[in-house]
Motif scaffolding. Structure first.
Motif, PDB file in Angstrom:
ATOM      1  N   ALA A  28      -5.638  -1.521  -5.775  1.00  0.00           N
ATOM      2  CA  ALA A  28      -6.557  -0.390  -5.366  1.00  0.00           C
ATOM      3  C   ALA A  28      -5.759   0.840  -4.623  1.00  0.00           C
ATOM      4  CB  ALA A  28      -7.609  -1.125  -4.483  1.00  0.00           C
ATOM      5  N   SER A  29      -6.067   1.703  -5.062  1.00  0.00           N
ATOM      6  CA  SER A  29      -5.599   3.023  -4.261  1.00  0.00           C
ATOM      7  C   SER A  29      -6.767   4.142  -3.829  1.00  0.00           C
ATOM      8  CB  SER A  29      -4.570   3.444  -4.933  1.00  0.00           C
ATOM      9  OG  SER A  29      -4.823   4.766  -5.492  1.00  0.00           O
ATOM     10  N   GLU A  30      -6.452   4.920  -2.759  1.00  0.00           N
ATOM     11  CA  GLU A  30      -7.302   5.840  -2.350  1.00  0.00           C
ATOM     12  C   GLU A  30      -7.349   6.924  -3.496  1.00  0.00           C
ATOM     13  OE1 GLU A  30      -6.557   7.849   2.011  1.00  0.00           O
ATOM     14  OE2 GLU A  30      -7.170   9.379   0.348  1.00  0.00           O
ATOM     15  N   GLY A  54      -0.516 -11.932 -10.988  1.00  0.00           N
ATOM     16  CA  GLY A  54       0.313 -12.492  -9.846  1.00  0.00           C
ATOM     17  C   GLY A  54      -0.480 -13.013  -8.851  1.00  0.00           C
ATOM     18  N   LYS A  55       0.270 -13.433  -7.550  1.00  0.00           N
ATOM     19  CA  LYS A  55      -0.610 -13.970  -6.826  1.00  0.00           C
ATOM     20  C   LYS A  55      -0.750 -12.982  -5.556  1.00  0.00           C
ATOM     21  CE  LYS A  55       3.517 -16.328  -4.593  1.00  0.00           C
ATOM     22  NZ  LYS A  55       3.954 -17.480  -4.335  1.00  0.00           N
ATOM     23  N   TYR A  56      -0.338 -11.602  -5.714  1.00  0.00           N
ATOM     24  CA  TYR A  56      -0.623 -10.858  -4.575  1.00  0.00           C
ATOM     25  C   TYR A  56      -1.545  -9.775  -4.898  1.00  0.00           C
ATOM     26  CZ  TYR A  56       3.043 -13.092  -2.225  1.00  0.00           C
ATOM     27  OH  TYR A  56       3.696 -14.214  -1.326  1.00  0.00           O
ATOM     28  N   VAL A  57      -2.015  -8.924  -3.975  1.00  0.00           N
ATOM     29  CA  VAL A  57      -3.096  -7.745  -4.126  1.00  0.00           C
ATOM     30  C   VAL A  57      -2.286  -6.599  -3.233  1.00  0.00           C
ATOM     31  CG1 VAL A  57      -5.307  -7.188  -3.321  1.00  0.00           C
ATOM     32  CG2 VAL A  57      -4.912  -9.488  -3.999  1.00  0.00           C
ATOM     33  N   LEU A  58      -2.246  -5.748  -4.146  1.00  0.00           N
ATOM     34  CA  LEU A  58      -1.467  -4.205  -3.425  1.00  0.00           C
ATOM     35  C   LEU A  58      -2.503  -3.338  -3.426  1.00  0.00           C
ATOM     36  CD1 LEU A  58       1.307  -3.229  -2.959  1.00  0.00           C
ATOM     37  CD2 LEU A  58       1.424  -2.666  -5.065  1.00  0.00           C
ATOM     38  N   LEU A  59      -2.890  -2.728  -1.941  1.00  0.00           N
ATOM     39  CA  LEU A  59      -3.625  -1.692  -1.730  1.00  0.00           C
ATOM     40  C   LEU A  59      -2.591  -0.595  -1.211  1.00  0.00           C
ATOM     41  CD1 LEU A  59      -6.557  -3.562  -0.085  1.00  0.00           C
ATOM     42  CD2 LEU A  59      -6.162  -3.311  -2.477  1.00  0.00           C
ATOM     43  N   PHE A  60      -2.892   0.553  -1.487  1.00  0.00           N
ATOM     44  CA  PHE A  60      -1.954   1.624  -1.212  1.00  0.00           C
ATOM     45  C   PHE A  60      -2.670   3.153  -0.917  1.00  0.00           C
ATOM     46  CE2 PHE A  60      -1.197   3.429  -5.259  1.00  0.00           C
ATOM     47  CZ  PHE A  60      -1.219   2.123  -6.189  1.00  0.00           C
ATOM     48  N   ASP A  61      -2.154   3.902  -0.056  1.00  0.00           N
ATOM     49  CA  ASP A  61      -2.391   5.296   0.005  1.00  0.00           C
ATOM     50  C   ASP A  61      -1.154   5.969  -0.754  1.00  0.00           C
ATOM     51  OD1 ASP A  61      -2.965   7.849   0.423  1.00  0.00           O
ATOM     52  OD2 ASP A  61      -3.657   7.383   2.742  1.00  0.00           O
ATOM     53  N   PRO A  62      -1.071   6.601  -1.928  1.00  0.00           N
ATOM     54  CA  PRO A  62       0.024   7.018  -2.265  1.00  0.00           C
ATOM     55  C   PRO A  62       0.838   8.179  -1.622  1.00  0.00           C
ATOM     56  CG  PRO A  62      -2.019   7.155  -3.866  1.00  0.00           C
ATOM     57  CD  PRO A  62      -2.405   6.653  -2.711  1.00  0.00           C
ATOM     58  N   LEU A  63      -0.005   8.951  -1.112  1.00  0.00           N
ATOM     59  CA  LEU A  63       0.507  10.028  -0.397  1.00  0.00           C
ATOM     60  C   LEU A  63      -0.488  10.623   0.606  1.00  0.00           C
ATOM     61  CD1 LEU A  63       3.225  11.316  -0.512  1.00  0.00           C
ATOM     62  CD2 LEU A  63       2.420  13.317  -2.042  1.00  0.00           C
ATOM     63  N   ASP A  64      -0.198  10.023   1.834  1.00  0.00           N
ATOM     64  CA  ASP A  64      -1.049  10.281   3.008  1.00  0.00           C
ATOM     65  C   ASP A  64      -0.350  11.488   3.710  1.00  0.00           C
ATOM     66  OD1 ASP A  64      -2.889   9.445   4.953  1.00  0.00           O
ATOM     67  OD2 ASP A  64      -1.322   9.464   6.238  1.00  0.00           O
ATOM     68  N   GLY A  65      -1.388  12.435   3.744  1.00  0.00           N
ATOM     69  CA  GLY A  65      -1.032  13.915   4.545  1.00  0.00           C
ATOM     70  C   GLY A  65      -0.677  14.941   3.476  1.00  0.00           C
TER      71      GLY A  65
END
Ligand code: AFP
Length: 342
Positions: free
Chosen positions: A99-101, A116-127
């Motif tokens: 999931a991403s911003e 897979g077994k992990y969950v990846l959340l991210f803000d791709p380019l903050d600011g």
């Protein structure tokens, strides 16, 4: 002539790969999947960094957000960063869901790839609103274990409290590109050596200095703050008790403000105000991953009333007030908000 004692010799160079592998060896049960996911993230950071350093060429060459020489619209850098991260992680078999911003809903892994077994959340380019002014920006990642047992991951996997984080990473695109991460064994910073394209350990075991130097807040919102936040800010300025006030530094790019205060000591805060009663920053993509890093460096993060890491999120794009930095400064903010002063 002999080398200066500060000249790095090959035996003293620690690449990010070596660092992560050595940490993994302390966990005999580790399968190496997290290690590889962290490499994928480092690689995504290098690719985004290479795009960002070309941002100033946009008017000449037609890069992000412009019309290129063929007359085609070109993606904005935050959208491009989002795509880069998705493309590097959607087929590896390491991630169950992302999931991403930038995306209103979860980013599911296609059924043609293994989940897979992990969950990846991210803000791709903050600011990213700073890009046009050559001001530093960053990418933030939060990694969790999936909660669902099989099949593609779901929203339930994404809505976990920060206390369950496995790892937090941020990449800062500043005067140099840096990657800072924690897996709960301290905070470690790496600087990208651009000629060899490697992140090298430059800041091992980062601890927030006990004596803070800076406070960081957008003070132009003061007229819409609560009285408690106004009083707290005066306290930080030294108008109310502290013998020597802190200096104000505010870039308006969370990663940059946070990173400076991590190394120098200080507090960043983005409180609720009349216009944004829930605050502005995103709980899942900004506040939580940085809270884990702050805590691992000896600091603390709060929404003004409770530990950010203890909050159970209810929706993907939830916002939160944020107070983050030296523990004593954040706890004092909480005391002011409770009406107790300092
Ligand atoms: P942008 O990504 O739109 O530039 O927003 C940046 C941000 O989310 C965070 O990085 C800053 O700390 C904060 O917003 C700045 O907000 P103000 O401009 O309201 O101070």
């Amino acid at each position: 002539m002999t080398d200066s004692v500060d000249t790095p010799t090959p035996s003293r160079i620690t690449t990010i790969e070596r660092h992560i592998l050595e940490a993994e060896r302390q966990h005999p049960e580790a399968t190496g999947v997290l290690t590889n996911l962290l490499y994928d993230i480092a690689l995504a950071g290098k690719v985004i960094s290479s795009q960002i350093t070309r941002a100033g060429l946009a008017p000449i060459l037609g890069l992000a957000g412009e019309i290129n020489v063929q007359g085609e619209a070109v993606m904005k850098l935050d959208r491009l960063a989002d795509m880069i991260i998705q493309n590097m992680n959607d087929h590896t078999g390491r991630v169950a869901v992302m999931a991403s911003e930038e995306n209103p809903n979860i980013i599911s892994i296609s059924k043609k790839y293994q989940a897979g077994k992990y969950v990846l959340l991210f803000d791709p380019l903050d600011g990213s609103s700073n890009i046009d002014y050559n001001v530093s920006t960053g990418t933030i990642f939060a990694i969790y274990h999936r909660k669902t047992e099989k099949g593609p991951g779901t929203l339930v996997d994404c809505l976990q409290p920060g206390r369950d984080l496995v790892a937090s990473v941020y990449i800062l695109y500043g005067s140099s590109t840096m990657l800072v991460y924690t897996t709960g064994q301290g905070v470690h910073g790496f600087t990208l050596e651009p000629t060899i394209g490697e992140f090298l350990l430059s800041h091992p075991n980062i601890r927030i200095p006990a004596k803070a130097k800076y406070y960081s807040v957008n003070q132009s919102y003061e007229s819409s703050w609560s009285e408690e936040i106004r009083q707290y800010t005066q306290y930080l300025q030294g108008l109310d008790g502290v013998p020597k006030g802190l200096s104000l530094r505010y870039i308006g790019s969370l990663i940059s403000d946070f990173h400076r205060n991590l190394l120098s000591g200080g507090i960043f805060y983005y409180p609720a105000n009349r216009e944004t009663p829930e605050g502005k920053l995103r709980l899942l993509y900004e506040a939580v991953p940085l809270a884990f890093i702050a805590e691992q460096a000896g600091g603390y993060a709060s929404d003004g009333r409770q530990n950010i890491l203890g909050i159970q999120p209810t929706h993907l794009h939830q916002r939160t007030p944020l107070f983050i930095g030296n523990r004593d400064l954040v706890e004092t903010a909480e005391a002011f908000i409770r009406g107790l002063g300092h």
